[in-house]
Design a protein around this motif. Structure first.
Motif, PDB file in Angstrom:
ATOM      1  N   TYR A 174      25.665  40.355  44.119  1.00 33.56           N
ATOM      2  CA  TYR A 174      24.335  40.369  43.513  1.00 33.56           C
ATOM      3  C   TYR A 174      23.256  39.867  44.469  1.00 33.56           C
ATOM      4  N   ASN A 182      30.810  28.011  51.035  1.00 31.68           N
ATOM      5  CA  ASN A 182      31.885  28.947  50.686  1.00 31.68           C
ATOM      6  C   ASN A 182      31.348  30.377  50.698  1.00 31.68           C
ATOM      7  N   ARG A 185      32.482  36.597  47.368  1.00 26.93           N
ATOM      8  CA  ARG A 185      33.183  37.879  47.409  1.00 26.93           C
ATOM      9  C   ARG A 185      32.199  39.042  47.236  1.00 26.93           C
ATOM     10  N   HIS A 187      31.039  42.793  45.722  1.00 30.96           N
ATOM     11  CA  HIS A 187      31.221  43.596  44.519  1.00 30.96           C
ATOM     12  C   HIS A 187      30.905  45.043  44.865  1.00 30.96           C
ATOM     13  N   THR A 228      36.238  51.350  38.269  1.00 30.38           N
ATOM     14  CA  THR A 228      35.636  51.902  37.053  1.00 30.38           C
ATOM     15  C   THR A 228      34.401  52.745  37.361  1.00 30.38           C
ATOM     16  N   PHE A 264      36.245  53.370  25.887  1.00 32.03           N
ATOM     17  CA  PHE A 264      34.881  53.089  25.424  1.00 32.03           C
ATOM     18  C   PHE A 264      34.238  54.330  24.811  1.00 32.03           C
TER      19      PHE A 264
ATOM     20  N   GLU B 100      32.967  37.093  36.450  1.00 28.40           N
ATOM     21  CA  GLU B 100      33.145  37.832  37.713  1.00 28.40           C
ATOM     22  C   GLU B 100      34.647  37.972  37.947  1.00 28.40           C
ATOM     23  N   LEU B 102      38.557  38.898  38.741  1.00 30.82           N
ATOM     24  CA  LEU B 102      39.337  39.345  39.892  1.00 30.82           C
ATOM     25  C   LEU B 102      40.798  39.107  39.533  1.00 30.82           C
ATOM     26  N   ARG B 103      41.605  40.185  39.568  1.00 35.46           N
ATOM     27  CA  ARG B 103      42.994  40.044  39.134  1.00 35.46           C
ATOM     28  C   ARG B 103      43.746  39.001  39.952  1.00 35.46           C
ATOM     29  N   ALA B 105      42.593  36.288  41.088  1.00 39.71           N
ATOM     30  CA  ALA B 105      42.082  34.930  40.843  1.00 39.71           C
ATOM     31  C   ALA B 105      41.884  34.732  39.336  1.00 39.71           C
ATOM     32  N   ILE B 108      39.335  32.451  37.141  1.00 37.81           N
ATOM     33  CA  ILE B 108      37.891  32.658  36.951  1.00 37.81           C
ATOM     34  C   ILE B 108      37.571  32.991  35.497  1.00 37.81           C
ATOM     35  N   HIS B 137      27.282  38.202  36.629  1.00 37.49           N
ATOM     36  CA  HIS B 137      27.142  38.543  38.041  1.00 37.49           C
ATOM     37  C   HIS B 137      27.328  40.020  38.344  1.00 37.49           C
ATOM     38  N   ILE B 138      27.777  40.786  37.382  1.00 40.27           N
ATOM     39  CA  ILE B 138      28.049  42.197  37.674  1.00 40.27           C
ATOM     40  C   ILE B 138      27.476  43.089  36.586  1.00 40.27           C
ATOM     41  N   VAL B 145      35.813  44.122  32.195  1.00 41.63           N
ATOM     42  CA  VAL B 145      36.850  44.226  31.169  1.00 41.63           C
ATOM     43  C   VAL B 145      38.177  44.657  31.801  1.00 41.63           C
ATOM     44  N   GLU B 146      38.099  45.562  32.768  1.00 38.98           N
ATOM     45  CA  GLU B 146      39.299  46.064  33.440  1.00 38.98           C
ATOM     46  C   GLU B 146      39.952  44.974  34.305  1.00 38.98           C
ATOM     47  N   GLU B 147      39.158  44.391  35.184  1.00 40.51           N
ATOM     48  CA  GLU B 147      39.702  43.437  36.164  1.00 40.51           C
ATOM     49  C   GLU B 147      40.216  42.157  35.504  1.00 40.51           C
ATOM     50  N   ASP B 265      35.285  24.309  43.651  1.00 35.79           N
ATOM     51  CA  ASP B 265      34.016  25.038  43.736  1.00 35.79           C
ATOM     52  C   ASP B 265      33.895  26.111  42.656  1.00 35.79           C
ATOM     53  N   ILE B 268      33.260  30.227  40.406  1.00 34.64           N
ATOM     54  CA  ILE B 268      33.862  31.439  40.960  1.00 34.64           C
ATOM     55  C   ILE B 268      34.892  31.123  42.038  1.00 34.64           C
ATOM     56  N   MET B 269      34.544  30.257  42.986  1.00 36.47           N
ATOM     57  CA  MET B 269      35.342  30.128  44.207  1.00 36.47           C
ATOM     58  C   MET B 269      36.350  28.978  44.153  1.00 36.47           C
TER      59      MET B 269
END
Lengths: 296, 348
Positions: A174, A182, A185, A187, A228, A264, B100, B102-103, B105, B108, B137-138, B145-147, B265, B268-269
């Protein structure tokens, strides 16, 4: 028959659309629908949607994200792209939209050791009086380039922001690179959109060249059956703008679309993104042609 | 297991970083009156914490995702005063944290097993359950929903999902008034819910110390009005807007997933922390205060809990009664990163 065939016709049945089924019409999905329908050659419903968009423009030249999004900035860029992607662009509305976009800027602030990015660079915010972020800045850069303002200092500053927000190993999120030391990641969606906006830009700095190359690699790896619809669409748009779309891109898009529909309800927004991705070459406001567009 | 440090000396804090005491006194009355009225209207008067000498919080240690979490959650809700008969036909919105995903992690985001177990409990009590989230964040909610692994759970359990980032919205007056915001645009699934169940992941948070039931409500704020991230809230003050959002929502309770939590942290991290903990309460403020103590933080030093104290619920240890496992048994301090603004939140 492709899993994607018939989608433009379904969008055309209700071109003034919201994000979900039965949702109130909104600028973003209708703008994407307008671009998709024009690319698919469905000009009558595209014009219907474009006229609705023109009616939503506010006196200050901006377009709101929804009836309540009075301070939103990002949808102005999308409405501009939809209005510009026409044989008969509404010049007065476009000029007012561009003026609004140029007048609006994200808050900048002195660099702070807590953050890795350069917070002094001015881009665009999602909402007035807040900070600059990647996606609204990328959309503004795309719209201003398409409108012939590629050399304007605001566009150049926006490009600088996008380069600044690329992560060391490629991609972006974003809009933060590292926080409290840190590295964050990447996106897929903002990475694809940023690379779309950065197409045609040259970078003498080796660091930026390296990060752009790594970002394209990241996007290529993201063209995966598990990605997706919206993320995959923006990844493919970014790759297409750099002539890096993989051979299997269409089957990946079909898989994503089918899986989305299994879970969906119909979404004109997602459907339009799929059509726009599928018909990228038919969309002159995207970077493949704007490099040859003369500045006014 | 280490012993729980007492924070009694700091309890019932009245000092905070918000507006003047005078305006808060005024707002508190309005809030309490408005809150009681809303609960009565919704038939959920059992949620009113003000009339009780102590507010119950349920802790369950040694929990795993592959065990019968339905029983744990049902027991916890009943032990903290929920009255199942009041939920018949009610609209219940389950709000996980999918900020946010992540499979690789899983620390999260809320684990799907907790979401499914909670949905089973509320559906068994006759509620109409929807899962909803507005990832901060996304923009691609489908990806969230998937991840997070939640998509499979939704399909298997035939649960409906509300994409709170993109729903139509309704304006609601800010009943907290700690920030400058006059009100909030809430998605219709939020504004019309009879009960919101906050089901966050228990995590350290690098700005406010901890994120649990109250902070999770940032995720009901729609991106189409506030952006990604919801930067309007940051500019209005994070502790202030956490408090304001929670003060303005329909009735809300908390079920916190601390089985695999996050230390360091966050949000997220940070690193995975195998805490094995589930925390439940019909009062999210008391729940968050208890969880803060369980992970080695002092709730009376956390600004958003100080604002919520005695307005949304109690944070003082003596005002909270423990159900299930004891706080002592669940005490397991989380690693806090070496920053002054976070170290000062530690209870030891």
């Amino acid at each position: 028959m492709s899993a994607l065939s018939g989608i433009p016709q379904r969008i055309a049945a209700n071109p003034i659309c919201g994000y979900g089924n039965n949702a109130s019409p909104a600028v973003e999905p209708t703008a994407w629908a307008t671009i998709a329908l024009t690319a698919a050659g469905l000009f009558a419903p595209a014009d219907t949607a474009r006229r609705w968009l023109l009616n939503q423009q506010k006196n200050d030249g901006s377009w709101p994200s929804n009836p309540h999004g009075e301070n939103s900035v990002w949808t102005t860029s999308l409405a501009l792209l939809a209005c510009l992607n026409s044989n008969m662009p509404a010049r007065a509305a476009i000029d007012r939209g561009v003026a609004s976009l140029l007048a609006n800027q994200g808050k900048s602030r002195p660099k702070h050791p807590n953050f890795g990015h350069d917070s002094e660079i001015t881009g665009w915010a999602w909402v007035s009086d807040t900070s600059s972020w990647v996606e609204p800045t990328a959309l503004a850069v795309l719209a201003l380039k398409a409108a012939g303002y590629g050399d304007h200092w605001r566009t150049r500053e926006g490009v600088r922001l996008l380069k600044d927000r690329l992560l060391p190993d490629g991609g972006c999120n974003y809009g933060n690179t590292s926080v409290l030391g840190n590295v964050l990641r990447p996106h897929v969606q903002p990475s694809g959109l940023a690379l779309l906006a950065l197409a045609g830009e040259s970078s003498p700095e080796p660091t930026v060249q390296d990060r752009v190359a790594k970002s394209l690699g990241y996007l290529e790896r993201s063209v995966d059956p598990r990605t997706t619809v919206a993320s995959l669409s923006f990844a493919l748009l970014g790759l297409a703008a750099h002539q890096r779309r993989p051979a299997y891109w269409q089957s990946a898009l079909e898989t994503a679309w089918q899986r989305s529909n299994d879970t969906f309800a119909w979404s004109a927004y997602r459907a339009s993104l799929v059509v726009v991705t599928d018909l990228y070459e038919q969309i002159p406001v995207f970077p493949q042609t704007i490099s040859s567009r003369p500045n006014p | 297991m280490a012993s729980v440090p007492s924070t009694t000396a700091h309890d019932d804090t009245t000092r905070h970083d918000g507006p003047s005491d005078g305006s808060l006194q005024c707002d508190r009355r309005a809030l309490l009156v408005g809150g009681a009225s809303a609960l009565a209207t919704a038939g959920l008067a059992w949620l009113g914490w003000q009339s009780r000498p102590q507010t119950p919080v349920f802790l369950a240690g040694n929990q795993r995702y592959d065990q019968d979490l339905t029983r744990t959650i049902r027991d916890g809700l009943l032990a903290t005063g929920l009255q199942p008969e009041s939920l018949q036909g009610k609209r219940v919105l389950i709000k996980p944290n999918l900020v946010e995903p992540l499979r690789s992690a899983p620390q999260i985001t809320t684990h799907p097993a907790v979401i499914v177990a909670a949905a089973d409990v509320f559906r068994a009590w006759g509620a109409r359950v929807t899962v909803g989230e507005a990832p901060g964040h996304i923009r691609d909610t489908e990806m969230a929903v998937e991840e997070s692994g939640v998509r499979e759970a939704l399909v298997q359990e035939k649960l409906s999902f509300a994409d709170l980032n993109y729903e139509d919205v309704r304006w609601v007056r800010n009943r907290g008034r700690a920030s400058k915001l006059d009100g909030f645009y809430f998605p219709l699934s939020v504004a019309t819910a009879d009960l919101i169940v906050s089901i966050p992941k228990l995590k350290c948070h690098h700005w406010v110390g901890m994120t649990a039931a109250l902070k999770n409500m940032y995720g009901v704020i729609p991106g189409i009005v506030y952006g990604w991230p919801k930067n309007v809230l940051h500019h209005a003050g994070i502790p202030e807007t956490i408090f304001d959002i929670n003060a303005s929502l329909p009735p809300m309770i908390g079920i916190v997933d601390g089985i695999v939590a996050m230390e360091g942290d966050g949000p997220i991290m940070g690193s995975a922390k195998e805490a094995g903990l589930i925390g439940i309460s019909t009062n999210a403020t008391a729940l968050d205060a208890t969880l803060a103590r369980a992970i080695g933080l002092a709730p009376d030093r956390m600004n958003y809990l100080k604002l919520a104290n005695r307005r949304l619920g109690p944070i003082a240890e003596r005002s909270i009664v423990q159900r299930g496992d004891t706080l002592q048994a669940c005490y397991d301090p989380f690693y806090v990163i070496d920053k002054l603004h976070l170290q000062c939140l530690r209870s030891t």
